[in-house]
Enzyme design. Sequence first.
Site, mmCIF file in Angstrom:
data_model
loop_
_atom_site.group_PDB
_atom_site.id
_atom_site.type_symbol
_atom_site.label_atom_id
_atom_site.label_comp_id
_atom_site.label_asym_id
_atom_site.label_seq_id
_atom_site.Cartn_x
_atom_site.Cartn_y
_atom_site.Cartn_z
ATOM 1 N N LYS A 194 50.565 82.989 2.289
ATOM 2 C CA LYS A 194 51.092 82.899 3.653
ATOM 3 C C LYS A 194 50.414 83.885 4.610
ATOM 4 C CE LYS A 194 53.648 81.965 7.108
ATOM 5 N NZ LYS A 194 53.260 80.744 7.850
ATOM 6 N N CYS B 228 45.643 79.450 14.221
ATOM 7 C CA CYS B 228 47.081 79.180 14.234
ATOM 8 C C CYS B 228 47.509 78.725 15.621
ATOM 9 C CB CYS B 228 47.892 80.414 13.838
ATOM 10 S SG CYS B 228 49.668 80.074 13.863
ATOM 11 N N GLY C 233 43.254 69.240 4.883
ATOM 12 C CA GLY C 233 43.850 68.318 5.836
ATOM 13 C C GLY C 233 44.339 67.036 5.199
ATOM 14 N N GLY C 234 45.636 67.009 4.885
ATOM 15 C CA GLY C 234 46.247 65.770 4.409
ATOM 16 C C GLY C 234 45.868 65.360 3.009
ATOM 17 N N LYS D 200 38.723 80.424 8.868
ATOM 18 C CA LYS D 200 39.451 79.146 8.969
ATOM 19 C C LYS D 200 39.420 78.623 10.389
ATOM 20 C CE LYS D 200 43.769 76.919 7.665
ATOM 21 N NZ LYS D 200 44.980 77.078 6.834
ATOM 22 N N ASN E 139 42.190 83.724 9.783
ATOM 23 C CA ASN E 139 42.809 82.600 10.488
ATOM 24 C C ASN E 139 42.657 82.763 11.995
ATOM 25 O OD1 ASN E 139 44.415 80.557 11.422
ATOM 26 N ND2 ASN E 139 46.318 81.321 10.545
ATOM 27 N N SER F 187 47.292 78.093 2.936
ATOM 28 C CA SER F 187 48.148 79.149 3.463
ATOM 29 C C SER F 187 49.340 78.576 4.221
ATOM 30 C CB SER F 187 47.330 80.034 4.401
ATOM 31 O OG SER F 187 48.144 81.036 4.951
ATOM 32 N N ASN G 299 54.887 71.875 12.375
ATOM 33 C CA ASN G 299 55.571 73.133 12.115
ATOM 34 C C ASN G 299 55.281 74.093 13.248
ATOM 35 O OD1 ASN G 299 54.044 75.791 11.278
ATOM 36 N ND2 ASN G 299 52.791 74.084 10.542
#
Lengths: 256, 256, 304, 304
Positions: free
Chosen positions: C45, C130, C243-244, C165, C127, C21, C69
């Site tokens: 998103k 965030c 993650g990455g 999440k 989520n 997302s 971000n």
Amino acid sequence: MKKIQDFRVKEYRWLNETGYLLTLYSDLKIEPVLPGNFAEIQVPGTPEVFLRRPISVFDADYENRSITFYIKVAGKGTKKLGELNQGTIVNIIYPLGNSFTVNGSKNVLVVGGGSGIAPFVLLADELKKKNIKTTFLFGARTKKEIVLTREFGRLGKVWVTTEDGSLGEQGLVTQHTVFKDILTFDKIYSCGSDPMMKAVAKIAGENRIDCEVSLENMMACGIGACLCCVTETTSGNKCVCTDGPVFNSKELAWQI
Amino acid sequence: MKKIQDFRVKEYRWLNETGYLLTLYSDLKIEPVLPGNFAEIQVPGTPEVFLRRPISVFDADYENRSITFYIKVAGKGTKKLGELNQGTIVNIIYPLGNSFTVNGSKNVLVVGGGSGIAPFVLLADELKKKNIKTTFLFGARTKKEIVLTREFGRLGKVWVTTEDGSLGEQGLVTQHTVFKDILTFDKIYSCGSDPMMKAVAKIAGENRIDCEVSLENMMACGIGACLCCVTETTSGNKCVCTDGPVFNSKELAWQI
Amino acid sequence: MADLTVKIKDLVLKNPVTTASGTFGFGEEFADFIDLNLLGGIFVKGLTLKPREGNDYPRMAETASGMLNAVGLQNKGIGYFISDIYPRIKDLDTEIIPNVNGSTIEEYVEVAEKLNEVEGINAIELNISCPNVKEGGMAFGVSCPSAIAVTDAIRKVYDKTLIVKLTPNVTDITEIAKGVEVAGADAVSLVNTFLAMAIDSKTRKPVLSTVTGGLSGPAIKPIALRMVWQVYHAVKIPVIGIGGIMNATDAIEFMLAGATAIQVGTANFIDPQVSVKIIEGIEAYCKEHNISSVSELTGALENR
Amino acid sequence: MADLTVKIKDLVLKNPVTTASGTFGFGEEFADFIDLNLLGGIFVKGLTLKPREGNDYPRMAETASGMLNAVGLQNKGIGYFISDIYPRIKDLDTEIIPNVNGSTIEEYVEVAEKLNEVEGINAIELNISCPNVKEGGMAFGVSCPSAIAVTDAIRKVYDKTLIVKLTPNVTDITEIAKGVEVAGADAVSLVNTFLAMAIDSKTRKPVLSTVTGGLSGPAIKPIALRMVWQVYHAVKIPVIGIGGIMNATDAIEFMLAGATAIQVGTANFIDPQVSVKIIEGIEAYCKEHNISSVSELTGALENR
Ligand SMILES: Cc1cc2nc3c(=O)[nH]c(=O)nc-3n(C[C@H](O)[C@H](O)[C@H](O)COP(=O)(O)OP(=O)(O)OC[C@H]3O[C@@H](n4cnc5c(N)ncnc54)[C@H](O)[C@@H]3O)c2cc1C
Ligand SMILES: Cc1cc2nc3c(=O)[nH]c(=O)nc-3n(C[C@H](O)[C@H](O)[C@H](O)COP(=O)(O)OP(=O)(O)OC[C@H]3O[C@@H](n4cnc5c(N)ncnc54)[C@H](O)[C@@H]3O)c2cc1C
Ligand SMILES: Cc1cc2nc3c(=O)[nH]c(=O)nc-3n(C[C@H](O)[C@H](O)[C@H](O)COP(=O)(O)O)c2cc1C
Ligand SMILES: Cc1cc2nc3c(=O)[nH]c(=O)nc-3n(C[C@H](O)[C@H](O)[C@H](O)COP(=O)(O)O)c2cc1C
Ligand code: FES
Ligand code: FES
């Protein structure tokens, strides 16, 4: 259509200590590029650079399948892009963003500073095709930073200002005498530092001249996916990479 | 003294698809290197490689201020080290680690596999200087992986085994007929994979022949500061980078 | 060819590769580069009840092997998503999974209720992690009671597959995972970004308008991998690894650590085709290792 | 030239650049590369009451812009340090600061008591943040009460400057920082490594013998910087910044975020001369920005 494509380094032309034209070529055909479009360039072989770098397309040669960028060294990525060996593979995503609108104007003023002159060759080509009279005004701190005047000279009259007076008129671009006759122009295009574009947009606004500016921003994706590159407009936050980089100055929520 | 020094790429000699000799030169003098010493090489210009890479010194030419490594491509770093342009700066820290002991032996056997042959040119030079008779036994999976036999041939008799029988005797090194007369040797040196060195050390132990092996390990610093590279010995954990890479096989807590 | 399908409760993904997302827009942005139908799923998103303008500019900073971000959940609201965006992407042959956000439990619940009605949407991602909003977001995810409370409230109104999440900005992520499992989560996805910061030493100012932002990219992979491994051993519900992840090898590592599926995030910015390359790479790995079903990889880490 | 001295309670460092425990041995390992007397201080390898063999091999894995270690406090014990090692380095014109570890509070206290007696050692760093030991270490640092308990116990026996080293593996690092401040810490240093993991997809095994290890290097810098900034605003005692510092710019960023001094860790492995280069870089920055005393940089971050 946006494309991801491998190019190779064809040649460099260094214009001064920190500015260069980088030409890449491809075995495949080049996508059509509009004036103002940019590319997201992957910088090869540097541990320091993680993301791609957004760079305007300076010129595109469809016959020879090559594409040229005018790059000013600003940091690690733009430095490295100036040091590649001929033949090095450079992957780019392009063409990205919107473009300058070229319509019924008769006499336009193009104001650029620094790497902001990058999109203006394509723009001027387009203007010339439509028989629109073009005047360029380029500003810089000093003579050395004024480049490519000959190339632009072929496409229109070129005026220059430098802050130290070493070339052209002394002062900031917006102090140039061309602004005395500003009402002879029916459109202004500008690209450069934010303060410069704001000052130009202010004059345009005061004189009710249509004005388009090309913005920069910190970009992660360049294709409208991350929402990192917004600028405030009269209709909310918009992405510089997809809704821009070209905006009509009236749309922008600039305090000018 | 350990030194950190900039060298430049002089030349490559590729021995097969994945093995090459890399020669670097310096404007400054070269530090004296002992057989078994290694260097920590900084890999230039790859985002993937963060730490230096430990590589044995293959040869050093003090007059011409050059130093040579025999490198087998194992991953990202060793791949990149094989792709540098002539003149590229390569920073190395050297000479590191201890070295093989060369003393009163009369007839020595040198057993190597893969990049494990790297320290043996310097070792054999030293043995030759002291008039010690040297026999080399190199093992690999297949013919292509057996390299530099001519160079080693100048320094002693060279025997070869390959697992597929494409060169020399077929089988593992420790199955080679030279081991039938193992008691004619009074010292064994070995460098290669752990299983190979363990098998060699086992034979040495059974025959009460002094045996030195050169170990590999994951290293972060190479100078004894991080304690990442330990191996278990009869007197506790020891650093391969400073207490080694050469150990007498008797010292090691190997289950053999 | 190996069977690549994986199941997360009632949600069936044609392969374990999905996009994270906030890093893949609504999928459409990538249509020029890949065939979206190849993906296991698209986590779109983050959505909120009301439209949000997000944070001020600048919102992005590059760091070593990563980026920060501070977008702050800019979106046009759940209503616009359902009426205008979803119809454009609903015919894709891949699972579209909305990422649900709110400042209050009531907002979360309202968004989830609306999505519960949407035919074709078989799962949501809740989520609670965030780091870029002043209210809600990570605040719910760093405390066990509040993570449970919001999961519980959503579970009551949402019938289909509920993925929660998790944030990595906690002392013990297994505790939160176990909490949301008990509260009714069908799966957990982890990790969201790490709260982090960048400073410009020349101007002496923070780079981001919000001072702090969320760190993503390969820099965080080793920590994310550890958390997936811990959570896999702590809960019984499936784990989605994030993650990455930059390539198939990374994806496989996450599966070995315990992930049933994975999400590709920041990597999409560097290579918009990377998600499809990862699918191909996983296929090749299965072939090479004689794996008949990709789900065999989940948690297949051996002892040293 | 700018005044580079900084003060941490009674400890005076000739400049803010020190080296991080476990990444610089006992200093001697770097004597061939730099003049150790130039350093602000050397935080030496972690010490315990009894000798420790540390963990099994392999102990190291490389990651994107970072590395994992699982050394596990290998050392010859405090007695050997005082009798054999310290005499070799005590005449260096730099502060030698031991890093104190234990499996129990009693062990910590005994080590600190012994060091309290050593002339020339003006400070200790209490490590309640090692992620690589089964007992003690990070277990003390992730909970506020236990962090307070061990700090408090050491404060009672240690008269000189007491620095407490914090772990980043917590939900709220300011809470722990405030706790140890109240318990008598003279300064806090942060961060230690992040608990993380690496997997070899070919062998399907963890890379490290201990499965998990500690992540360090530039990958963690943005998170460390955020934590230093948070802690600076939460406590009154000085903060020592650690985490991925590779050059003078990084060091200055940590100082702007609130650090009084900094520690250089993993960077020493890549460039054994980096610590001295950072000192020179800070000097040059001060000159360029007309800064008369480097301590002006501490917390000098401006608002955007
Ligand atoms: C649409 C667009 C078109 C552009 N066209 C050109 C062009 O034709 N020629 C050209 O030379 N430059 C152009 N730029 C600017 C160029 O992208 C940046 O100079 C470049 O990304 C800096 O990268 P670096 O690694 O060299 O600098 P870094 O080392 O990353 O940073 C150096 C400095 O540059 C600033 N910077 C970094 N990224 C950006 C960015 N995306 N936009 C603005 N500033 C940034 C940083 O804040 C920092 O102060 C354009 C930018 C955009 C958004
Ligand atoms: C003292 C010493 C001397 C050495 N001498 C030589 C030499 O002369 N020639 C030569 O070709 N190689 C030598 N090596 C091995 C060499 O260091 C590794 O092959 C190299 O570091 C791998 O780096 P990479 O980036 O190519 O591989 P990576 O992409 O990092 O990893 C590829 C594989 O190599 C393994 N590996 C990584 N680092 C090491 C390491 N330090 N030791 C052993 N395996 C590792 C990894 O586990 C992985 O399986 C030596 C190692 C040591 C410790
Ligand atoms: C620009 C950006 C925007 C993001 N927006 C969201 C979001 O709206 N909702 C969410 O749950 N996660 C969001 N994330 C987090 C990602 O989904 C993902 O969890 C994180 O980036 C870690 O994965 P990566 O390292 O592969 O990027 C965002 C990440 C980035 C980089
Ligand atoms: C190999 C290694 C060993 C370490 N040993 C210790 C230790 O003994 N005690 C301690 O407090 N920290 C130890 N650390 C943590 C470092 O001191 C430092 O906090 C951490 O590495 C983050 O800084 P960096 O990113 O600059 O390396 C060690 C780190 C590494 C990489
Ligand atoms: S750069 Fe990602 S949306 Fe513009
Ligand atoms: S590699 Fe650091 S101690 Fe050996």
